[in-house]
Structures are given as C-alpha cells and as structure tokens.
Design an enzyme around this catalytic site. Structure first.
Site, short mmCIF file in Angstrom:
data_model
loop_
_atom_site.label_atom_id
_atom_site.label_comp_id
_atom_site.label_asym_id
_atom_site.label_seq_id
_atom_site.Cartn_x
_atom_site.Cartn_y
_atom_site.Cartn_z
N GLU A 93 2.81 -10.56 -1.63
CA GLU A 93 1.92 -10.99 -2.71
C GLU A 93 2.05 -10.07 -3.92
OE1 GLU A 93 -1.93 -12.20 -1.73
OE2 GLU A 93 -1.47 -12.44 0.40
N CYS A 106 0.78 -5.81 -10.22
CA CYS A 106 0.36 -5.17 -8.97
C CYS A 106 1.29 -5.69 -7.87
CB CYS A 106 -1.09 -5.54 -8.70
SG CYS A 106 -1.69 -4.96 -7.11
N CYS A 113 -0.16 -4.82 6.43
CA CYS A 113 -0.43 -3.37 6.33
C CYS A 113 -0.88 -2.86 7.69
CB CYS A 113 -1.50 -3.11 5.28
SG CYS A 113 -1.82 -1.34 5.06
N CYS A 117 -8.28 -0.67 6.92
CA CYS A 117 -9.45 -0.51 6.05
C CYS A 117 -10.33 -1.76 6.21
CB CYS A 117 -9.02 -0.35 4.60
SG CYS A 117 -7.83 0.98 4.36
N CYS A 120 -10.75 -4.62 3.45
CA CYS A 120 -9.52 -5.21 2.90
C CYS A 120 -8.99 -6.31 3.81
CB CYS A 120 -8.47 -4.11 2.76
SG CYS A 120 -6.84 -4.73 2.40
N CYS A 344 -8.39 -6.73 -6.12
CA CYS A 344 -8.12 -5.77 -5.05
C CYS A 344 -8.84 -6.13 -3.77
CB CYS A 344 -8.60 -4.39 -5.47
SG CYS A 344 -7.67 -3.75 -6.83
S1 SF4 Z 1 -6.73 -1.18 1.44
FE1 SF4 Z 1 -5.65 -2.76 2.67
S2 SF4 Z 1 -3.55 -2.76 1.96
FE2 SF4 Z 1 -4.51 -0.84 1.22
S3 SF4 Z 1 -4.08 0.67 2.83
FE3 SF4 Z 1 -6.06 -0.23 3.37
S4 SF4 Z 1 -5.57 -1.94 4.75
FE4 SF4 Z 1 -3.66 -1.37 3.71
#
Ligand code: SF4
Length: 362
Positions: A93, A106, A113, A117, A120, A344
């Site tokens: 993306e 971006c 990932c 987090c 996210c 984000c």
């Molecule tokens: S915010 Fe999302 S994309 Fe960024 S490091 Fe954490 S899990 Fe990975």
C-alpha cells in the site's frame, strides 16, 4: 532457471555493470537507468531509444516493474491511496498526499508487518515478506506517474515517509539501497534529506543509523509514556523497553547535523494514553533523557475492527499545552485521506469492501 534481476533496484553504476555482462557498452546502462528512473517507464518496450534486440534480451534477464495496481482511491482532500500486488501476489500500500508546497508519498517497506501494535490494522496481516529495493522505488514511480503523468516532472518537491505498512528497520538494507537509487540526480533525484523513516523502536538499527552520514530523517513512534502502557500498545517494548529506546535516541540525537529532523510520534487514543497525567509522564520522560526532539501528536484514525477512538480535539489541545508548559516542542498532525482509509494505521482497512475499484495502468 536463471534469476530475473529487478532493474529498478540497481544504482546507475550497478546498471552499467549489469549491461556490460550482457556485452553492451556502459552508456546503455545509463540510458536504461534514465528510462526507468527519470522517464519513469515501466516496460522495456517503451524504451524506444534502445535497439529492439537489446529490449528483447532485457525482457529475458531483467524486470522493469514488479508491482501492479489493483485499486486506487481518491480522497476528497486529493490524497490518493493505492493497493498494489507484488509478483507473488502480496499486498503493498502506498499513499500520495498533495500539499501546497510539496507532495508527500507514504510508502511501505514490508508487505504486512511482524510487529503487533494494537492500534494498527496492518498488524493484523502479520509479516508476509519484506519488500525489495526495487519494490520500494516502484511505489514512488507509480504514485508520481498517476498524479502527474508518466515521466512528467512534479511541480512541487516530493517528500517520502516510510510510514506505510511494515517496520522499515526490519528491512533496513533494502530501504537504504532504495534511497541510494532514488537520490541519483539522473533519476528520481529524491535525496535522503527529503525522506523520513519511522520506527516502532528497533534499538540496534537506531544505533546503526546514528553512524550513517547520508541518512534520512528519523521518527520514533512512542504511543505511551510508561513501559506498562507501551507494552500493551506496542509489544516491541518488551524487547526494547523505554529506557533502552530513549538512551539510543539520545545517542542518535548527539549525531544530528544542522537541518536534520528527529521527531517522536505519539498516536492519541481516547481514554487510553491521552490524560493530563500521560502528558506529564511523557514530558518528564523526554526531559529526563535530555531529549530535545519535537513531538508530533497524531489523532488516531478509527478503523473498524480496532477498539480505539481518536482523542477529541480539546483533549489533544490540553495534552499539547501540558507538554509545551514543560518545554517540549509539539506539533499536531492533521489527518489526511480518512475517507479512503489512507490515514496512518488505517492501511489494510477495508480490504474486502472497496469503495472504488479501478484497474489502472500507472
Ligand atoms: S504501527 Fe503497524 S505497520 Fe507500524 S510497526 Fe506497528 S504494526 Fe507495524
């Protein structure tokens, strides 16, 4: 089977060496580099200044593009979001954000990932794989071609932020290679000074970047002022707790050169990390470590399956005032492209319920 070389991930001198292995003169390498990186052509066929037999040979041994755009969304505010697929069918993306004096792209450093987090959506994909240097460069080419036309010089400067999917510091080698390729004045000519890399806090790589002379700007995603809360929001904190992270930040800060930016990102989650007490704890934490870096407050972007809401604007203002009263420089980031889930933490949102699906040939 012979390996196909992704030519977009090669520097100009590497391309020269590559064509020499094919028995071609050096200037052909420079020509191909210009075709890919300056004219932003995505197939050898379009490089009509190359003899046909060479184009056919290149088709056999190399690749001019690897990504295909599956969908594109255009926000009311002009932000464009692209969902692309790699050759092995993994999602990538990219978001193009036009602004008055510059554009920001971006980009993603990984497909999915590995970090978890909790605020996210990309985290829910897990790590599919790290992207190659060519796949990183190509995201920029696709976005610029779509926004301005193939090879058309952007009217404003282009800034890049490695804040899409993935933890860039878990793919640092490819990222730095892509930045070297893009910095060439005969190509995209986007120098590291126009690039910001955001990390969740991979301490050894922060220390490694501190030793690199020609490097991008650094941003650290904090999201919490205490280990207890940060472990909950960003499990990477169990591996590198705040004391270790901030001490690496201090080491990095000492190496800053004039004009370099070093920031902390703080996503604001209503009722979770946005109280007056959190603001005081955050200010004390940064002051205790003698850090003078600016804090960017980022109101959370709601995305359906996530259990968080953005802090209300009054809360953000109050939080900001407390930080400022303790000598911290603060900036509140305005969310862009929320309506197309480009903001984000929203990447990977709505994969199955596309708002607008286009097959576009950018
Ligand atoms: S915010 Fe999302 S994309 Fe960024 S490091 Fe954490 S899990 Fe990975």
């Amino acid at each position: 089977m012979k390996e196909t070389v992704e030519l977009l991930g090669l520097t100009k001198s590497e391309l020269v060496s590559f064509v020499e292995t094919l028995g071609e003169p050096a200037y052909r390498g420079r020509q191909i580099f210009g075709g890919l990186q300056h004219r932003r052509l995505r197939s050898f066929d379009e490089m009509s200044d190359l003899p046909k037999p060479l184009r056919s040979r290149l088709e056999e041994v190399g690749r001019a593009s690897s990504l295909r755009v599956e969908s594109r969304y255009i926000s009311e505010d002009g932000t464009r979001r692209y969902l692309m697929k790699t050759q092995d069918n993994l999602p990538v993306e990219t978001v193009f954000i036009p602004e008055e004096h510059r554009d920001t792209i971006c980009f993603s450093s990984q497909s999915g990932c590995p970090l978890q987090c909790t605020f996210c959506l990309t985290a829910q994909l897990g790590l599919l794989r790290s992207l190659s240097a060519a796949e990183i460069v190509e995201q920029i080419i696709i976005a610029l071609n779509d926004a301005y036309g193939v090879g058309v010089k952007p009217p404003r400067g282009t800034n890049l932020v490695a804040m899409g999917a993935g933890e860039p510091f878990l793919n640092l080698e490819s990222l730095m290679k892509a930045l070297r390729v893009m910095s060439d004045a005969d190509g995209l000519y986007i120098v590291p000074n126009r690039v910001t890399v955001s990390t969740a806090g991979v301490v050894p790589k922060i220390l490694e970047l501190a030793t690199v002379p020609d490097r991008p700007h650094l941003a650290i995603s904090l999201a919490a002022p205490t280990d207890e809360l940060r472990e909950e929001l960003m499990p990477i904190n169990k591996r590198w707790p705040l004391a270790e992270l901030l001490s690496a930040c201090k080491t990095f800060e000492k190496t800053l050169k004039p004009g370099e930016r070093f920031t902390f990102e703080y996503v604001m989650l209503a009722g979770v990390n946005d109280s007056d007490e959190h603001a005081r704890q955050l200010a004390n934490l940064l002051n205790r470590h003698g850090l003078t870096a600016k804090v960017n407050l980022i109101p959370h972007n709601p995305a359906d399956p996530l259990p968080y809401q953005p802090s209300p604007p009054e809360r953000v203002d109050e939080f900001k005032s407390i930080l400022e009263s303790k000598g911290i420089h603060v900036y509140v980031r305005r969310p862009r492209g929320r309506d197309i889930f480009a903001a984000c933490g929203q990447l990977a949102a709505r994969h199955s319920t596309l708002i607008e699906t286009n097959s576009i040939g950018v």
